[in-house]
Design a protein around this motif. Structure first.
Motif, mmCIF file in Angstrom:
data_model
loop_
_atom_site.group_PDB
_atom_site.id
_atom_site.type_symbol
_atom_site.label_atom_id
_atom_site.label_comp_id
_atom_site.label_asym_id
_atom_site.label_seq_id
_atom_site.Cartn_x
_atom_site.Cartn_y
_atom_site.Cartn_z
ATOM 1 N N ALA A 58 45.614 54.896 128.096
ATOM 2 C CA ALA A 58 46.911 54.423 127.590
ATOM 3 C C ALA A 58 46.791 52.997 127.047
ATOM 4 C CB ALA A 58 47.958 54.485 128.689
ATOM 5 N N LEU A 59 46.010 52.146 127.716
ATOM 6 C CA LEU A 59 45.809 50.788 127.219
ATOM 7 C C LEU A 59 45.001 50.801 125.917
ATOM 8 C CD1 LEU A 59 45.089 48.741 130.481
ATOM 9 C CD2 LEU A 59 47.237 48.992 129.228
ATOM 10 N N LYS A 60 44.038 51.677 125.826
ATOM 11 C CA LYS A 60 43.266 51.798 124.577
ATOM 12 C C LYS A 60 44.169 52.248 123.430
ATOM 13 C CE LYS A 60 39.356 53.938 124.541
ATOM 14 N NZ LYS A 60 38.356 54.987 124.805
ATOM 15 N N GLU A 61 45.100 53.149 123.715
ATOM 16 C CA GLU A 61 46.017 53.618 122.674
ATOM 17 C C GLU A 61 46.877 52.475 122.146
ATOM 18 O OE1 GLU A 61 48.203 56.818 124.371
ATOM 19 O OE2 GLU A 61 46.468 58.171 124.442
ATOM 20 N N LYS B 265 51.780 47.582 130.204
ATOM 21 C CA LYS B 265 51.773 47.422 128.744
ATOM 22 C C LYS B 265 52.832 46.422 128.298
ATOM 23 C CE LYS B 265 52.162 51.718 127.408
ATOM 24 N NZ LYS B 265 52.207 52.924 126.536
ATOM 25 N N ARG B 266 54.016 46.527 128.880
ATOM 26 C CA ARG B 266 55.090 45.608 128.494
ATOM 27 C C ARG B 266 54.738 44.172 128.892
ATOM 28 N NH1 ARG B 266 58.130 50.136 130.088
ATOM 29 N NH2 ARG B 266 58.431 49.341 132.209
ATOM 30 N N SER C 210 54.075 41.032 126.230
ATOM 31 C CA SER C 210 54.972 39.884 126.274
ATOM 32 C C SER C 210 54.223 38.553 126.323
ATOM 33 C CB SER C 210 55.903 39.980 127.498
ATOM 34 O OG SER C 210 55.180 39.808 128.704
ATOM 35 N N HIS C 211 52.909 38.615 126.506
ATOM 36 C CA HIS C 211 52.116 37.379 126.560
ATOM 37 C C HIS C 211 51.094 37.323 125.430
ATOM 38 C CE1 HIS C 211 53.964 37.464 130.507
ATOM 39 N NE2 HIS C 211 53.818 36.160 130.480
ATOM 40 N N GLU C 212 51.497 37.834 124.290
ATOM 41 C CA GLU C 212 50.649 37.809 123.103
ATOM 42 C C GLU C 212 51.438 37.272 121.925
ATOM 43 O OE1 GLU C 212 49.564 41.877 122.923
ATOM 44 O OE2 GLU C 212 48.418 41.782 124.793
ATOM 45 N N GLN C 213 50.876 36.287 121.258
ATOM 46 C CA GLN C 213 51.503 35.734 120.053
ATOM 47 C C GLN C 213 50.702 36.066 118.806
ATOM 48 O OE1 GLN C 213 51.302 33.559 122.970
ATOM 49 N NE2 GLN C 213 53.296 34.467 123.364
ATOM 50 N N LEU D 199 52.039 56.570 141.307
ATOM 51 C CA LEU D 199 50.696 56.921 140.876
ATOM 52 C C LEU D 199 50.261 55.986 139.751
ATOM 53 C CD1 LEU D 199 51.111 60.807 140.783
ATOM 54 C CD2 LEU D 199 50.160 59.422 142.628
ATOM 55 N N TRP D 200 48.969 55.989 139.456
ATOM 56 C CA TRP D 200 48.464 55.090 138.417
ATOM 57 C C TRP D 200 49.214 55.217 137.092
ATOM 58 C CZ3 TRP D 200 45.483 50.946 138.235
ATOM 59 C CH2 TRP D 200 44.734 50.625 139.358
ATOM 60 N N PRO D 201 49.502 56.414 136.596
ATOM 61 C CA PRO D 201 50.235 56.508 135.319
ATOM 62 C C PRO D 201 51.599 55.826 135.349
ATOM 63 C CG PRO D 201 49.201 58.606 135.834
ATOM 64 C CD PRO D 201 49.055 57.749 137.064
ATOM 65 N N ASP D 202 52.193 55.691 136.552
ATOM 66 C CA ASP D 202 53.501 55.039 136.651
ATOM 67 C C ASP D 202 53.439 53.555 136.318
ATOM 68 O OD1 ASP D 202 54.750 57.425 137.551
ATOM 69 O OD2 ASP D 202 54.068 57.049 139.596
ATOM 70 N N PHE D 203 52.246 52.975 136.383
ATOM 71 C CA PHE D 203 52.107 51.547 136.114
ATOM 72 C C PHE D 203 51.802 51.250 134.645
ATOM 73 C CE2 PHE D 203 51.146 52.047 140.605
ATOM 74 C CZ PHE D 203 51.976 51.081 141.149
#
Length: 250
Positions: A57-60, A238-239, A243-246, A229-233
């Motif tokens: 999911a992070l790669k996506e 991701k949010r 939120s910490h990227e400019q 579970l892991w998918p719940d995180f």
């Protein structure tokens, strides 16, 4: 066919970079818990279905991910910290990435993240801690209630730091002594799952959160009841990262 992973070795330990199809230019360093491993071109994150979905999911979202095997149960020792820094340097050198990174640390991996928050503030964009170990003295006291677990913990510490008692005592005292020195600018997000963590909330995540708040340092703690579970995180992580990227996505 596009390359999705690159394996490499540093100091005899295997490591891997996960490559997204559409990179956004940001690196996420994963620091695993005691059960973390990378060997024979696979890893815990490949073999555990829910963890695999988490990194996919992070790669996506475009994130490049990197992590290495770290000598087993290192308990935050110098060798694991040095290898972590070399792993980051390798990823930043070989991939086209922004120089400030995200860190995702689980359990024992938080001991390395703590050291980075003190020694590498300019490198960090954000830090996510999942069921973190943040106080080895508190953990030792907790383990003393069961002689078997206590003996195992002390044996692991000797494997990580050697037999010298003074060295071991310094190692145990170090993590909590770093709390007041952690970077006051870097945002720290903590996810703590009650009854699923080896490291109790009231001994690790909660006092660390309170200490940062007292200093005016950014921190947020979310406590979950059993059943997550892991998918719940994936969504919350991701949010938080976004939120910490400019930097505009590539």
């Amino acid at each position: 066919m596009a390359v999705t992973e690159r394996y490499f070795q540093l100091e005899g330990e295997e490591a891997v970079v996960h490559l997204p199809e559409k990179p956004n230019g940001f690196l996420v360093l994963i620091l695993g818990d005691a059960n973390h491993y990378v060997e024979n071109k696979t890893s815990l994150w490949h073999q555990h279905p829910d963890r695999r979905r988490f990194i996919d999911a992070l790669k996506e979202e475009g994130y490049t991910l990197v992590y290495s095997n770290q000598y087993g149960k290192h308990w935050g020792n110098d060798e694991a910290y040095r290898l972590t820094m070399r792993t980051i340097k390798h990823a930043l050198k070989t991939e086209i990435l922004n120089g400030k990174i995200h860190v995702f640390a689980e359990g024992m991996g938080a001991l390395i993240a703590l050291r980075m928050l003190v020694q590498q503030p300019d490198l960090l964009r954000s830090v996510v801690l999942y069921n973190p170990c943040l106080d080895l003295e508190a953990y030792r006291r907790h383990e003393k209630s069961n002689l078997f677990f206590y003996k195992r913990f002390m044996k692991e510490l000797k494997g990580a730091y050697g037999e010298d008692e003074e060295t071991i005592e310094k190692a145990i005292a170090l993590p909590s002594s770093l709390w007041a020195k952690t970077c006051p600018e870097t945002m720290v997000r903590i996810f703590h799952c009650v009854f699923q963590s080896t490291f109790p909330l009231e001994q690790h995540s909660r006092p660390f959160e309170e200490g940062r708040k007292e200093r005016g340092a950014p921190v947020e703690l979310t406590v979950f009841l059993p059943g997550k579970l892991w998918p719940d995180f994936v969504g919350p992580v991701k949010r938080f990262l976004a939120s910490h990227e400019q930097l505009t996505k590539m």
